[in-house]
Design a protein around this motif. Structure first.
Motif, short mmCIF file in Angstrom:
data_model
loop_
_atom_site.label_atom_id
_atom_site.label_comp_id
_atom_site.label_asym_id
_atom_site.label_seq_id
_atom_site.Cartn_x
_atom_site.Cartn_y
_atom_site.Cartn_z
N ILE A 1 24.94 20.18 -18.30
CA ILE A 1 24.33 19.30 -19.30
C ILE A 1 25.27 19.09 -20.49
CG2 ILE A 1 21.99 19.95 -18.64
CD1 ILE A 1 21.91 21.65 -21.24
N LEU A 2 26.49 19.58 -20.38
CA LEU A 2 27.50 19.42 -21.42
C LEU A 2 27.02 19.87 -22.80
CD1 LEU A 2 29.03 16.10 -20.11
CD2 LEU A 2 30.28 18.23 -20.38
N MET B 1 14.78 12.96 -24.48
CA MET B 1 16.04 13.68 -24.26
C MET B 1 16.01 14.37 -22.90
SD MET B 1 17.95 12.99 -26.62
CE MET B 1 17.28 11.85 -27.79
N ILE C 1 30.69 15.88 -36.97
CA ILE C 1 29.38 16.02 -37.61
C ILE C 1 29.53 15.56 -39.06
CG2 ILE C 1 27.69 17.70 -38.45
CD1 ILE C 1 28.37 19.38 -35.94
N PHE D 1 19.77 23.08 -26.88
CA PHE D 1 20.67 23.58 -25.84
C PHE D 1 22.03 23.93 -26.45
CE2 PHE D 1 17.90 20.87 -23.18
CZ PHE D 1 17.48 21.83 -22.26
N TRP E 1 29.77 12.83 -25.58
CA TRP E 1 29.42 14.02 -26.37
C TRP E 1 27.92 14.30 -26.36
CZ3 TRP E 1 31.97 18.01 -28.08
CH2 TRP E 1 31.41 18.82 -29.05
N CYS E 2 27.11 13.30 -26.69
CA CYS E 2 25.68 13.60 -26.82
C CYS E 2 24.88 13.03 -25.66
CB CYS E 2 25.14 13.12 -28.17
SG CYS E 2 24.92 11.34 -28.30
N ILE E 3 23.77 13.66 -25.41
CA ILE E 3 22.97 13.34 -24.24
C ILE E 3 22.47 11.90 -24.25
CG2 ILE E 3 20.77 13.85 -23.08
CD1 ILE E 3 21.28 16.80 -23.86
N ARG F 1 25.38 9.35 -23.63
CA ARG F 1 26.05 9.57 -22.34
C ARG F 1 25.15 9.18 -21.17
NH1 ARG F 1 26.76 15.08 -22.52
NH2 ARG F 1 25.00 15.52 -21.18
N GLN G 1 27.48 21.62 -32.76
CA GLN G 1 27.82 20.50 -31.90
C GLN G 1 26.97 19.26 -32.17
OE1 GLN G 1 30.29 21.51 -29.06
NE2 GLN G 1 30.42 22.65 -30.95
N ALA G 2 25.68 19.48 -32.40
CA ALA G 2 24.73 18.37 -32.54
C ALA G 2 24.79 17.42 -31.35
CB ALA G 2 24.96 17.61 -33.85
N ALA G 3 25.04 17.96 -30.18
CA ALA G 3 25.28 17.12 -29.01
C ALA G 3 24.02 16.92 -28.16
CB ALA G 3 26.38 17.72 -28.15
N CYS G 4 23.15 17.92 -28.11
CA CYS G 4 22.05 17.81 -27.15
C CYS G 4 20.87 17.04 -27.72
CB CYS G 4 21.62 19.18 -26.63
SG CYS G 4 20.58 20.11 -27.76
N ARG G 5 20.79 16.92 -29.00
CA ARG G 5 19.78 16.11 -29.69
C ARG G 5 18.35 16.59 -29.41
NH1 ARG G 5 23.36 14.37 -33.02
NH2 ARG G 5 22.02 12.74 -33.79
#
Lengths: 436, 160, 695
Positions: free
Chosen positions: C150-151, C89, A197, C36, A351-353, A356, C45-49
């Protein structure tokens, strides 16, 4: 000369020692101005070194083109933490093969560049993160490091200056994503190559959580010249705000593909025709990817432009990493778009939706499309999915995948339409189409 | 488990390359070099490297499965890696891959029964200006042609 | 206190402390920014956006979960660009999601369903083949269905950061990235199930609950876990008079959402086939089922007879029965049966601590203190094994507030991972080790000392004296073993103690003495199993046992009365910190009665005047009569925990010799634990994983 013959149009600054006998040796390096930049830097204050780099208008050669001097200036010199220098030698943007040569033929230039950066930010250790496939370079660099240490150009009390600096090589293991600076740092720390990040940026919290100067190999390699000849001299080689020369990797359908050092702002069409000897087999030019596979494609008619960061940005593309991929009139743009997306889907860290799932979706969609199973609605969908990734992913890989895709659909829509309804790929003779 | 004296020396140097308390940094290089010697990242290698780097075997596995050059299964003595990414594709990399596959009788990430060859269609290996290119283990072969590929495979077949 | 930062979200001004994340600042305004991967208390995490928002002057949308507030910042969450980003998303997330909601356990309480409903589009444009990966069983309690995942990495973080277990990770990369267990194809871990509960979708499901119910079919009953002494709230999902699951997703109770395997899964003892559901009376040498009337009549008759001839009557209480039951039992014994021989199996020296503190109620730590204290010292206890909530609290405190934790144990403990000093000492050497920490501890602003059953009697006094000598505020927790071990002491289940640690005028026999007395006439055992490890010297004694199962003790009984478990009754229990909480009955089991009801019926059969045997009036009596228990009724009524602060009378001599900690692990719990198939089904039971762990 390694791999390809030089071009008389080249301005050889970083590559000037290429082709000399035993060019990787310290003796050759010293005989051709080696470590003079460092000796001059020793006489400067740290902020003066950085000022020189700022003056040079040297911009990051990895792809993003961020001004190097500015990047160095973000390192908090007063921080009590140790500082680190990291060279990004993870060269993996498709179309790019220049750092390899810089390390193979002139490793001491890289070491000197890193050493000068170390002096500027008061770092005492540096790492060269080398992609796993370039194993042979580790042997070359390790030898160069040993040689430099033995002669007092690295290690403790360098040239009696009281300054200490060690350099270590570090191998990657196959991951495009590790070319992204924060992912590279994760990998350097023994982890999956997933970006961090940001902020904080590496200048503040980089390797091992400490302030870090992280630059591309070519960026560091430009530094000795800048310190030796002055930032202004380097800047003068290029165009305004785009200092110096850079190594362009000409590949694809040209008669003389190769790595050529040309001044910033060199005209792209001239590069293809005069440096690269023109499009092969007497074919017409169809398109060019100007800076590695993540850059939006240029149609033939868009290629009469100077190759610098700002001109490419105005043309809706990017100078990127210097990978100039030339495509002739027979090239199937759907196939190219698919091949590029296959790459990004393979390299997405997961890592991110949006990255991916988006790269996976686009790969499947483009594959179906290329295989003749596409519909008219799919053409719009390709662009839509790419746009839903654009600017929304965790790191630039999502944009790298989305931008060229959008450009292919927008600029070569007619080729996509020609693939509709199960028709065989019009660019390939029937029966010769190869599944990508 | 023990490694060759050379590799042990390399590991020792590696561990000294990173700041104190950062031996995890040696993880990926250690895995690469161990793989070169052992032939694969076996379960034993995972355990050993985990111990040396102060992480759990799962943390090693997370890393091994992430990087495309690390593999849990042994590959052929000659790992033939054909680049089909854009620059190589434009100059026939895909055809070379097909050719290699036909010649060797194996597909992507497969190994011949005798263990001599394995084949992989790889992403850009940084030889774009000398495309199409192939890597056999760590050795680059530039400006490949179908004839050169045949010759290369035949010569590798002959090496004792 | 730093100055507040002012910003605007959707046109509404809000102020927040520097460092506050925009997603949390929005929450203050009641504006939901969907996410999420963002999970309070875990790393970012900032992964799910999903939380992308518009920020004035930012060139692109930013993730609200990583964006700290800034003075003058203007944030918009309800713009077309934001709405479109959320839609895309969700569309991307659903591309590979199997959409098997009709058979998914999570259906109805799935965050992905809720998000798709609120922010998504109704149709999918994804026409490609989905990746299918077969479901995997990680352990008897954990199943993993990769395509549903959904990781968001919540499971990985709760396991690694929250628990410190590091049993979950991510393997592969890109679209085939997958959550993986630490032993290749299976898990070796605490089996706490936190990963399952925290999963926003049905990727991780519970081996106990899966495919059993739709969430809306269940009644959700919040009560207190009946196993260890930490006092976790577990919310039991009940359908058709069966408990189907336990969790604490509403974060009520002292434990927030934390539960260990016992609180989450080990309720299955209730439905064990050997559960007693009829009173048994011995006739012809064998225990035979009889009616309650017959059984109670038989007991009343023998009790009256023994009392009438001045026989020796011993009463053994429980570590798991309610305060009301314990209070009533001691009253029954002392007033009704006229015996001072009442005891329970003591698992920690609470009286020694209370007497050393001499009435300083503010020196008793609460569960909440473990999360806020600046420093903690753990002496002679393996918290992760025996007090899992406390282990979780301390770790969270370290993660969030950099708490400094010291351990003095006989072997390695999980707290070593982050403790500033970890000392290894053989049992008996703890106090010297503790005292050697004095220079470091003196520098701490405050301290909570937790000590296990190995520290007792004079050692407790010495420990408190040490705490007093530090010159900083020190609080204590005397660690005991079971859900109401503390309440057993508090309610006077000890010959020398009346309720509230008042000295008993005529102390009778201790538990060991009762078992050893050859002339004991009656032994009444309520919810305990002393004959598991000892024998009864009085061969002719009349033995009455109230229990759930035919334990070793019950097997020796003349009358066995089937008792209700904690999940079948109302009342209160007190955790090891002295916090009282209320039980709520989740279901009824045919044929059994709560111990309190049994006491009442026996009292009536014996014509004793002991007052009403219902939880409410008994608790009122406790509140009125037991020192330290005058807690606010409203706190309990609303499901809260109220701390008690009894003070032991100084003249009671300590009895460290009677303290016998049970040394349970995460996967055992005295006799009761044996009847949980879940506990004994996990690989770790009894397992190598924790062998040799510290006290």
């Amino acid at each position: 000369m390694p791999y390809n013959d030089p071009s008389p149009l080249e301005v050889r600054i970083l590559t000037r020692r290429f082709g000399l006998p035993d060019s990787a040796s310290l003796d050759t390096y010293l005989a051709h101005d080696g470590f003079q930049g460092f000796e001059r830097a020793l006489k400067l204050k740290p902020e003066e070194i950085i000022e020189e780099v700022k003056l040079s208008h040297l911009r990051g050669r990895g792809g993003a083109g961020f001004p190097a001097g500015l990047k160095w200036s973000f390192v908090p010199r007063s921080s009590p933490k140790p500082k680190y220098i990291v060279a990004n030698a993870d060269e993996s943007e498709p179309g790019t093969c220049k750092d390899r040569l810089l390390m193979e033929y002139d490793p001491h230039q890289l070491l000197e560049g890193m050493l000068i950066a170390a002096l500027a930010v008061d770092a005492h250790a540096g790492y060269i993160y080398i992609r796993g496939e370039y194993r042979y370079l580790i042997e070359i660099l390790d030898r160069a490091i040993e040689e430099a240490r033995a002669r007092g150009y690295l290690g403790r009390n360098i040239l009696g200056s009281g300054f200490d600096f060690e350099v270590y090589t570090h191998t990657g293991a196959g991951a495009y994503e590790c070319g992204e600076e924060s992912a590279l740092l994760e990998s350097l720390e023994g982890k999956r190559g997933v970006p961090r990040i940001r902020p904080p940026f590496p200048a503040v919290a980089g390797a091992f959580g400490c302030p870090t100067v992280l630059n591309n190999v070519e960026t560091f390699c430009a530094v000795p010249y800048i310190l030796r000849e002055g930032g202004a001299a380097f800047a003068a080689l290029g165009t305004p705000k785009n200092g110096g020369t850079r190594l362009f990797c000409l590949s694809g359908h040209v008669n003389r593909p190769g790595v050529y050092e040309l001044p910033m702002g060199f005209n792209l069409l001239r590069m293809i025709h005069e440096v690269g000897g023109g499009v092969w087999k007497g074919k017409k030019l169809k398109a060019v990817i100007p800076g590695g596979s993540s850059c939006p494609v240029l149609k033939a008619g868009e290629c009469d432009l100077p190759m610098d960061y700002d001109s490419l940005a105005r043309a809706g593309s990017m100078l990127g990493s210097g990978g100039v991929v030339v495509m002739d009139e027979d090239t199937c743009m759907v196939k190219v778009a698919l091949r590029i997306m296959r790459f990004y889907a393979h390299e997405s860290c997961g890592w991110c939706i949006p990255c991916r799932e988006g790269t996976m979706w686009l790969r499947k969609l483009l594959q179906r499309f290329h295989d003749g199973g596409g519909t008219r609605a799919d053409i719009g969908l390709i662009g839509d999915v790419a746009k839903s990734m654009l600017g929304r992913t965790f790191c630039p890989l999502g944009d790298a995948a989305a931008m060229p895709t959008i450009s292919f659909v927008e600029k070569f829509r007619e080729e996509f339409e020609a693939h509709l309804d199960g028709r065989p790929c019009p660019c390939e003779r029937a029966g010769e189409a190869v599944a990508v | 488990m023990t490694f060759s004296p050379d590799l042990e020396a390399r590991f020792a140097r590696l561990l000294e390359s990173y700041p104190p308390g950062r031996r995890r940094s040696a993880l990926i290089p250690m895995l690469m070099y161990a793989q070169d010697e052992v032939g694969a990242v076996t379960g034993e290698v995972v355990e050993e490297v985990a111990r040396r780097c102060g992480v759990t075997p799962l943390q090693v596995d997370e890393v091994v499965s992430y990087y495309s050059m690390l593999h849990r299964q042994p590959q052929g003595k000659y790992h033939v890696q054909v680049c089909t990414n854009i620059s190589c594709l434009l100059r026939g990399g895909d055809k070379l891959y097909e050719q290699a596959s036909r010649k060797l009788g194996i597909g992507h990430k497969e190994t011949t029964a005798d263990g001599r060859f394995s084949l992989e269609e790889v992403e850009c290996i940084g030889a774009c200006s000398w495309a199409p290119a192939i890597q056999v283990n760590y050795d680059f072969h530039h400006d490949m042609t179908p004839e050169k590929l045949d010759k290369l495979l035949a010569s590798l077949e002959k090496i004792q | 206190m730093a100055e507040l930062v002012h910003l605007t979200i959707d046109g509404r001004p809000v102020e927040a402390a520097p460092g506050t994340l925009v997603i949390d600042a929005a929450k203050k305004l009641g504006i939901e920014i969907p996410a999420f991967c963002y999970y309070e208390g875990l790393s970012l995490q900032a992964a799910c956006r999903m939380c992308l928002v518009e920020v004035e002057r930012a060139p692109k949308l930013l993730t609200a979960c990583t964006l700290p507030v800034a003075e003058g910042m203007v944030v918009r969450t309800a713009t077309p660009a934001v709405a479109q980003a959320r839609k895309s998303m969700l569309e991307l997330l659903l591309t590979n999601h199997p959409l098997d909601c009709p058979v998914c356990d999570k259906g109805g309480e799935c965050e992905l369903q809720d998000m798709a409903f609120r922010y998504g589009v109704g149709e999918s444009r994804f026409a490609e083949t989905k990746v299918h990966v077969p479901e995997k069983q990680f352990s008897p309690v954990v199943f993993f269905d990769a395509p549903r995942c959904i990781l968001c990495y919540r499971c990985v973080r709760i396991c690694n950061e929250g628990l410190g277990v590091n049993a979950l990770g991510v393997v592969n990369r890109g679209a085939v990235s997958e959550i993986a267990p630490n032993r290749g194809d299976h898990l070796e871990c605490d089996e706490c199930g936190a990963c399952i509960d925290i999963c926003p979708v049905g990727a991780l499901t519970s081996g106990i609950y899966r495919y059993h119910a739709r969430p809306w079919e269940m009644e959700h009953v919040g009560t207190i876990c009946t196993f260890c002494s930490n006092g976790c709230k577990t919310t039991l999902g009940v359908r058709g008079n069966r408990i189907l699951r336990g969790n604490n997703r509403d974060r009520s109770g002292v434990n927030g959402e934390f539960l260990c395997i016992k609180g989450r899964y080990a309720f299955d003892f209730l439905h064990h086939p050997e559960r007693l559901q009829s009173p048994l009376v011995r006739s012809g040498g064998e225990l035979r089922p009889v009616s309650w009337v017959q059984a109670l009549g038989a007991v009343a008759e023998r009790f009256l007879e023994a009392r009438a001839r001045g026989g020796r009557i011993g009463v053994v209480g429980s570590n798991r029965t309610t305060n009301e039951e314990n209070y009533f039992l001691q009253k029954f014994a002392r007033q009704g049966l006229g015996t001072g021989s009442i005891d329970h199996r003591r698992t920690g020296d609470v009286p020694a601590l209370l007497s050393a503190l001499a009435g300083r109620g503010d020196a008793l730590a609460t569960v909440a203190d473990l999360y806020t204290t600046k420093a903690a010292l753990v002496v002679a206890s393996d918290l992760a094994q025996q007090h899992p909530l406390f282990a979780f609290q301390l770790r969270a405190n370290w993660r969030h507030h950099h708490a400094r934790v010291y351990t003095v144990t006989r072997g390695p403990v999980r707290e070593d991972q982050y403790s500033v000093q970890a000392l290894r000492v053989p049992p008996g050497g703890e106090l010297e080790a503790v005292e050697s920490l004095a220079p470091a501890l003196r520098k701490e602003p405050e301290l909570v000392i937790l000590f296990g059953g190995g520290i007792r009697g004079a050692a407790v006094q010495r420990l408190v004296a040490f705490g007093d000598s530090l010159g900083i505020p020190v609080k204590y927790v005397c660690l005991v073993d079971y859900s109401n071990s503390r309440g057993a002491f508090d309610m006077g289940l000890a010959p020398e103690l009346l309720p509230g640690y008042q000295p008993a005028p005529n102390p009778g026999l201790t538990l060991a003495e009762m078992l050893a007395a050859p002339d004991l006439d009656v032994l009444w055992v309520v919810g305990a199993n002393p004959l598991r490890e000892a024998s009864l010297a009085a061969e002719k004694a009349f033995v009455v046992v109230q229990d759930l199962f035919l334990t070793e003790t019950a097997a020796r009984a003349d009358v066995v009365l089937p008792a209700a478990s904690a999940y079948e009754k109302a009342g209160t229990v007190t955790n090891t910190c002295g916090e009282v909480q209320r039980l709520r009955p989740a279901l009824k089991v045919m044929g059994v009665k709560s111990d309190l009801e049994i006491f009442g019926l026996l009292a009536r059969a014996m014509r004793l005047e002991l007052g009403g045997a219902r939880p409410e009036p008994v608790f009122e009596e406790i509140r009125a009569n037991v020192p330290g228990y005058g807690v606010p009724a409203a706190v309990l009524a609303t499901g809260g925990a109220a701390q008690t602060c009894p003070a032991a009378a100084p003249e009671i001599p300590p009895r460290p010799d009677l303290v016998r900690p049970a040394s349970d692990t995460l996967f055992t719990s005295g006799t009761l634990g044996r009847y949980s198939k879940v506990l004994s089904s996990v690989l770790e039971f009894p397992g190598e994983l924790y062998k040799g762990a510290g006290e």
